[in-house]
Design a protein around this motif. Structure first.
Motif, short mmCIF file in Angstrom:
data_model
loop_
_atom_site.label_atom_id
_atom_site.label_comp_id
_atom_site.label_asym_id
_atom_site.label_seq_id
_atom_site.Cartn_x
_atom_site.Cartn_y
_atom_site.Cartn_z
N GLY A 288 2.88 36.42 -11.20
CA GLY A 288 2.33 37.42 -10.29
C GLY A 288 0.97 37.92 -10.73
N ASP A 289 0.77 38.10 -12.04
CA ASP A 289 -0.53 38.50 -12.56
C ASP A 289 -1.61 37.51 -12.13
OD1 ASP A 289 0.44 40.73 -13.86
OD2 ASP A 289 0.66 39.74 -15.79
N GLN A 290 -1.30 36.23 -12.25
CA GLN A 290 -2.30 35.21 -11.94
C GLN A 290 -2.54 35.09 -10.44
OE1 GLN A 290 -1.37 31.53 -13.98
NE2 GLN A 290 -1.83 32.42 -15.98
N ILE A 291 -1.50 35.23 -9.64
CA ILE A 291 -1.68 35.16 -8.19
C ILE A 291 -2.56 36.30 -7.71
CG2 ILE A 291 -0.49 35.39 -5.97
CD1 ILE A 291 1.85 33.84 -7.19
N ALA A 292 -2.36 37.50 -8.24
CA ALA A 292 -3.20 38.63 -7.86
C ALA A 292 -4.67 38.36 -8.21
CB ALA A 292 -2.72 39.90 -8.56
N GLN A 293 -4.90 37.77 -9.38
CA GLN A 293 -6.26 37.44 -9.79
C GLN A 293 -6.90 36.42 -8.83
OE1 GLN A 293 -6.44 35.62 -13.68
NE2 GLN A 293 -8.56 34.98 -13.44
N VAL A 294 -6.13 35.39 -8.46
CA VAL A 294 -6.65 34.36 -7.56
C VAL A 294 -6.95 34.96 -6.18
CG1 VAL A 294 -6.04 32.24 -6.33
CG2 VAL A 294 -5.54 32.45 -8.77
N LEU A 295 -6.05 35.79 -5.68
CA LEU A 295 -6.26 36.41 -4.37
C LEU A 295 -7.55 37.23 -4.33
CD1 LEU A 295 -2.66 37.62 -3.43
CD2 LEU A 295 -4.07 36.08 -2.06
N LEU A 296 -7.74 38.05 -5.34
CA LEU A 296 -8.91 38.92 -5.36
C LEU A 296 -10.20 38.09 -5.39
CD1 LEU A 296 -7.62 41.70 -7.77
CD2 LEU A 296 -8.22 41.99 -5.36
N LYS A 297 -10.20 37.03 -6.17
CA LYS A 297 -11.40 36.19 -6.24
C LYS A 297 -11.65 35.50 -4.90
CE LYS A 297 -11.82 35.34 -11.20
NZ LYS A 297 -13.16 35.98 -11.22
N ARG A 298 -10.62 35.00 -4.28
CA ARG A 298 -10.80 34.34 -2.99
C ARG A 298 -11.24 35.33 -1.92
NH1 ARG A 298 -5.74 30.00 -3.54
NH2 ARG A 298 -7.05 28.28 -4.29
N TRP A 299 -10.67 36.51 -1.90
CA TRP A 299 -11.07 37.53 -0.93
C TRP A 299 -12.53 37.94 -1.11
CZ3 TRP A 299 -6.13 40.97 -1.75
CH2 TRP A 299 -5.08 40.44 -1.01
N ASN A 300 -12.96 38.00 -2.36
CA ASN A 300 -14.32 38.45 -2.67
C ASN A 300 -15.34 37.31 -2.67
OD1 ASN A 300 -13.59 41.20 -2.98
ND2 ASN A 300 -12.88 40.79 -5.07
N GLY A 301 -14.90 36.11 -2.31
CA GLY A 301 -15.80 34.98 -2.26
C GLY A 301 -16.29 34.51 -3.61
N GLU A 302 -15.52 34.77 -4.66
CA GLU A 302 -15.92 34.38 -6.00
C GLU A 302 -15.30 33.03 -6.37
OE1 GLU A 302 -14.77 37.48 -8.67
OE2 GLU A 302 -15.65 39.08 -7.45
N ASP A 303 -15.96 32.32 -7.25
CA ASP A 303 -15.43 31.04 -7.73
C ASP A 303 -14.20 31.27 -8.59
OD1 ASP A 303 -17.45 29.64 -6.48
OD2 ASP A 303 -18.76 29.64 -8.25
N LEU A 304 -13.21 30.40 -8.45
CA LEU A 304 -12.04 30.46 -9.32
C LEU A 304 -12.37 29.86 -10.67
CD1 LEU A 304 -9.19 29.33 -6.88
CD2 LEU A 304 -9.85 31.65 -7.50
#
Length: 355
Positions: A288-304
């Protein structure tokens, strides 16, 4: 607004919501949580509720309260990945932009006739309450069978002995010793504890059929007053029906970023996700920690990141009643009162941080 739908408020779903709210959800994101229970339940403690040593209000907390969160108290009936649609039993279907599937698991009956009909379980709060009612209304000297000697079976057998020492408890194990996936030192410690406390272990068991109050071991009938099933789990039925790649256990195969291959908007967390570890609350939270991190980056248009950190579990702890325990901490076997105190402390911390 974009809509993130979270199916299931278990350990993974709770951790994702907490991390998103702590980090700051973008203003154009609405989160919808769907769960058939009106609160978050501590599933790791269901064994104690079933045995009758704790009331169920001790193992639940309210879901988070946030202006961007909507809660729907309902059960999921179908997921349409082609049309970004989740169908519910008692509410209108939900259209999502991003989806997190955390629907948990069900008992696995291994195609044994009657097992699903004539046994009790602890895979949901509803099933656990029924098991509690059945076990704690038994007359004195009743015979109870617990099928499956993994962590859940061991914990419910020991807790039931503490709650109802008047019962005759039988623990059925497929192998030569309980907790066969643990180091031999731990298995022997738990085996000896059961012998010292009068719990009968039936080794090399092969359950072939179940009838009402009758368990067939190697086709030989044995009469019991109650039969509890803890002999394996499988993903939720809704997940089993998904037309996606799954592993040999029926869990959904994912990319390193925890989404379904070819669909970066659908994630799977917890018991339904194919990961190199056995399902556990600790694993669901780490994921869950990692999914939250991925979601925020994708929402903010940041590279994973090129890769996410390797998930490392701290260990596993089990109880033998309220005074003794066992476990693996940093890959070191731990037994006795210290192990039990550690488990109690972790539960207290979880309650503190979640409610």
């Amino acid at each position: 607004m974009k809509k993130l739908v979270i199916l299931g408020g278990g350990y993974g779903g709770m951790r994702i919501m907490q991390k998103l709210f702590q980090s700051g959800v973008p203003e154009d994101i609405k989160i919808v949580l769907v769960d058939k229970a009106p609160y978050h339940c501590f599933k790791t403690e269901f064994y104690a509720l079933a045995a009758g040593t704790i009331p169920d209000n001790h193992i639940r907390v309210a879901f988070p309260n946030h202006p961007q969160l909507e809660f729907i108290n309902d059960e999921v009936s179908h997921i349409d990945l082609q049309n970004n649609r989740v169908e519910l039993q008692n509410h209108e279907a939900i259209i999502y932009d991003d989806l997190i599937i955390g629907l948990g698991c069900e008992d696995k009956y291994h195609d044994i006739p009657g097992a699903d009909q004539y046994t009790y379980g602890i895979q949901s709060i509803e099933a656990t309450r029924q098991t509690n009612n059945a076990l704690n209304n038994l007359p004195r000297s009743s015979r109870v069978a617990i099928v499956g000697a993994g962590l859940s079976g061991v914990e419910i057998a020991s807790e039931l002995h503490e709650s109802r020492p008047d019962l005759k408890i039988f623990l059925f194990d497929r192998g030569k010793m309980v907790l066969s996936k643990f180091p031999e030192k731990l298995s022997k410690y738990v085996n000896d504890w059961f012998q010292d406390h009068g719990v009968t272990i039936v080794n090399y068991a092969n359950i072939t059929k179940v009838e009402e109050c009758i368990l067939y071991n190697h086709d030989e009938p044995m009469k019991f007053d109650c039969i509890v099933w803890t002999a394996g789990i499988r993903p939720n039925k809704v997940v089993r029906e998904l037309d996606v790649e799954k592993d040999e256990s029926g869990r959904v195969v994912l990319t390193p970023y925890h989404n379904i291959p070819g669909n970066e908007h659908v994630y799977v967390v917890g018991d339904c996700a194919s990961l190199p570890f056995a399902p556990s609350a600790q694993l669901a939270e780490a994921q869950g920690d990692q999914i939250a991190q991925v979601l925020l980056k994708r929402w903010n248009g940041e590279d994973l990141p090129d890769e996410l950190p390797e998930i490392k579990l701290k260990g596993i702890l089990g109880s033998l009643g309220k005074k003794q325990g066992f476990g693996l901490v940093a890959e070191r076997p731990l037994t006795g009162r210290v192990a039990r105190l550690l488990k109690s402390g972790i539960l207290w911390l979880y309650k503190f941080h979640n409610g």
